[in-house]
Design an enzyme around this catalytic site. Structure first.
Site: not given
Ligand code: AMP
Length: 284
Positions: A35, A37, A61, A152
């Site tokens: 949720a 994302h 990364q 993040d």
């Molecule tokens: P990731 O797939 O973990 O690289 O995250 C992709 C994007 O989703 C990044 O901009 C993260 O900061 C954001 N994101 C990950 N977890 C959350 C969350 N719980 N709430 C809001 N945004 C998130």
């Protein structure tokens, strides 16, 4: 929803949209969507004409090859979820498409201490790799707006610096952290928690809130020290709990008014799963 795997197909499609005067909102992810994302996709749909989501587990990364290997991957389920929320374009490239051998995608940017504190200290090279992929994806998508999560916080700050340093004409928008009902920040890594660790994991958000309640009542080094103890009590291994200036990510010792935002950021190991979270303690 359009699904593209090559840069060329993606760029052709987006160029057509731009020719029609449509705006593009971009949400880069590593998949295993939740949720958090989807809230970014929703925001992109609200603010622009076309939402583009990328799913790419970026090898540059990951400083730990085991972490890269264990990273959850579920492309079919992700595509279904994106379709169901009305996402417009999904870009799911292979590594060769993002990093073609004949293209130098390495970035030579200096983020200063911002990239060596907290996550930077425990994951050497992580932010250079993250900035490299975000820059490459921005080159391919050329969005009006880029949507990234507060979850993040340090990553967001570094991308903000990159956009400023390179003069990229993209607006960076921060999405609020989406949490489980018990406070645990949603993360693709949560699925790897044992039942026992999952039950204890709300201690992270509780500790961040405790730090918020203590700000101004106790020197910040003491808050940090006690917060680390609280995180370790259930058996987690805390790496850091830092109270920092939200712009510079430098530690604050007291709470002088010159800080625009004061943020507590933390990382810990729950078994072999590494979790991060943060909370804005005060905004002036
Ligand atoms: P990731 O797939 O973990 O690289 O995250 C992709 C994007 O989703 C990044 O901009 C993260 O900061 C954001 N994101 C990950 N977890 C959350 C969350 N719980 N709430 C809001 N945004 C998130």
């Amino acid at each position: 929803m359009y699904l593209f795997q090559t840069a060329k197909e993606l760029q052709n499609h987006l160029q057509n949209l731009r020719n029609q005067g449509l705006t593009i909102g971009f949400v880069p992810t590593m998949g295993a969507l939740h949720a958090g994302h989807l809230s970014l996709i929703e925001e992109a749909k609200k603010m622009t004409n076309c939402s583009v989501c990328s799913i790419f587990v970026n090898p540059t990364q990951f400083n730990d090859p085991k972490d890269l290997e264990k990273y959850p991957r579920m492309p079919d389920k992700d595509a279904q979820v994106l379709e169901s929320v009305g996402n417009d374009v999904l870009f799911m490239p292979l590594v060769e498409e993002v990093y073609p051998l004949d293209l130098n995608t390495k970035l030579d940017l200096d983020f200063g201490p911002m990239a060596t504190v907290m996550e930077g200290a425990f994951r050497p090279g992580h932010f250079q790799g993250m900035a490299q992929v975000v820059k490459r994806l921005l080159d391919l998508v050329s969005p009006q707006a880029l949507f990234m999560g507060q979850k993040d916080f340090q990553q967001f700050t570094i991308v903000k610096s990159m956009i400023q340093q390179l003069g990229i004409p993209t607006r960076l928008v921060m999405g609020a952290t989406v949490r489980e009902p018990d406070g645990l920040a949603m993360s693709s890594r949560n699925v790897r928690l044992t039942l026992e660790d999952r039950q204890k994991a709300p201690v992270i958000f509780e500790t961040l809130n405790w730090a918020k309640s203590m700000l101004g009542n106790m020197p910040t080094p003491a808050i940090q020290e006690l917060a680390l103890q609280k995180l370790q009590e259930p058996g987690f291994r805390a790496e850091y709990f830092d109270i920092v200036d939200g712009d510079t990510l430098m530690p604050i010792e007291a709470v002088p008014k010159k800080h625009v935002q004061i943020v507590a950021c933390t990382a810990l190991w729950a078994g072999n799963v590494r979790l991060i979270d943060n909370l804005i303690l005060e905004t002036h």
